[in-house]
Design an enzyme around this catalytic site. Structure first.
Site, short mmCIF file in Angstrom:
data_model
loop_
_atom_site.label_atom_id
_atom_site.label_comp_id
_atom_site.label_asym_id
_atom_site.label_seq_id
_atom_site.Cartn_x
_atom_site.Cartn_y
_atom_site.Cartn_z
N LYS A 86 0.92 -1.23 0.08
CA LYS A 86 0.04 -0.02 -0.09
C LYS A 86 0.93 1.24 0.09
O LYS A 86 1.81 1.46 1.16
CB LYS A 86 -1.18 0.00 1.27
CG LYS A 86 -1.70 -1.00 1.20
CD LYS A 86 -2.77 -0.91 2.46
CE LYS A 86 -3.60 0.06 2.59
NZ LYS A 86 -4.04 0.14 4.01
C1 E4P Z 1 -7.50 0.62 4.37
O1 E4P Z 1 -6.82 -0.34 4.61
C2 E4P Z 1 -7.41 2.01 5.28
O2 E4P Z 1 -6.08 2.15 5.70
C3 E4P Z 1 -8.41 1.93 6.49
O3 E4P Z 1 -9.47 1.36 6.02
C4 E4P Z 1 -8.70 3.41 7.02
O4 E4P Z 1 -9.77 3.15 7.84
P1 E4P Z 1 -10.23 4.35 8.93
O5 E4P Z 1 -10.55 5.76 8.21
O6 E4P Z 1 -11.27 3.59 9.54
O7 E4P Z 1 -8.87 4.66 9.46
#
Ligand code: E4P
Length: 227
Positions: A86
């Site tokens: 990522k």
């Molecule tokens: C995905 O991997 C994102 O990092 C994650 O869903 C972010 O979620 P949040 O907005 O609840 O922190």
């Protein structure tokens, strides 16, 4: 729509990997920080629980191009070919996405908050883009609408890049991204449970059990079948 689990909690990963049809796990630096301890051992344990074939999406923490490349290669070498790196949607991130994708390392461009970011990520070779649904909804923007635009852009252009919707605060948001045709969604443990649980399902099961017991007492259908 494919479902992934958005957590690094080993108990949760064991539970959902056993009972739910999850196709992988995603984390980010905040999620890893929540668990604390030995991060390398934690990542190896996640891979061990889900096995080699499921997707594991791990976010880089470096911000300079050369260091992102080094971090991505090291994560990929440690956790195997079904590891997706990522990388946040920035200029350096796009360049790293291009380089790593050319090397055969699959990239999930994350922290996507607009359809134009998603378009650039796809053009840079990303395998997935991860639009943040609730983070948009929380600022009175249209998270589901943004994901819908991305789905349309990819479909119109014949893009191979897939949409991995992320950042959910309600089960309804997950339903909404499924309806508009997102390929995948990564969902935290609490919301994942809410996708299955329903009070009427629970009362229906209790009613079935009560009626059966009233008619047949201790005898189960299996014991009758087995004679
Ligand atoms: C995905 O991997 C994102 O990092 C994650 O869903 C972010 O979620 P949040 O907005 O609840 O922190």
């Amino acid at each position: 729509m494919k479902l992934l689990l958005d957590t690094a909690n080993l108990d949760d990963i064991r539970y959902f990997n056993t009972y739910y049809p999850i196709e992988g796990v995603t984390t980010n630096p905040t999620i890893l920080a929540r668990e604390g301890g030995d991060v390398i051992a934690l990542l190896k344990s996640i891979r061990e629980i889900i096995g080699d074939k499921k997707e594991l999406h791990l976010q880089v923490t470096e911000t300079e191009y050369d260091r992102i490349i080094a971090e991505a290669k090291a994560l990929y070498a440690m956790l195997g070919p079904n590891t997706f790196i990522k990388i946040p949607a920035t200029d350096v991130g796009l360049k790293a996405t291009y380089t790593l994708s050319k090397m055969g390392i699959r990239i999930t461009v994350t922290a996507v908050l607009s359809a134009t970011q998603a378009m650039l990520a796809a053009n840079s070779g990303a395998s997935y883009v991860a639009p943040y649904i609730s983070r948009l909804e929380n600022i009175c923007d249209d998270g589901v609408g943004c994901a819908a635009d991305i789905v349309k852009i990819f479909s119109a252009g014949g893009s191979k890049t897939k949409v991995l919707a992320a950042s959910f605060k309600t089960a309804k948001e997950v339903l909404d991204v499924a309806v508009i045709g997102c390929h995948a969604a990564t969902v935290g443990s609490d919301i994942m449970k809410k996708l299955l649980s329903h009070t009427t399902t629970a009362t229906s099961i209790a009613d079935f059990e009560r009626d059966w017991n009233a008619a047949f007492g201790e005898r189960t259908l299996l014991s009758m079948l087995e004679g």
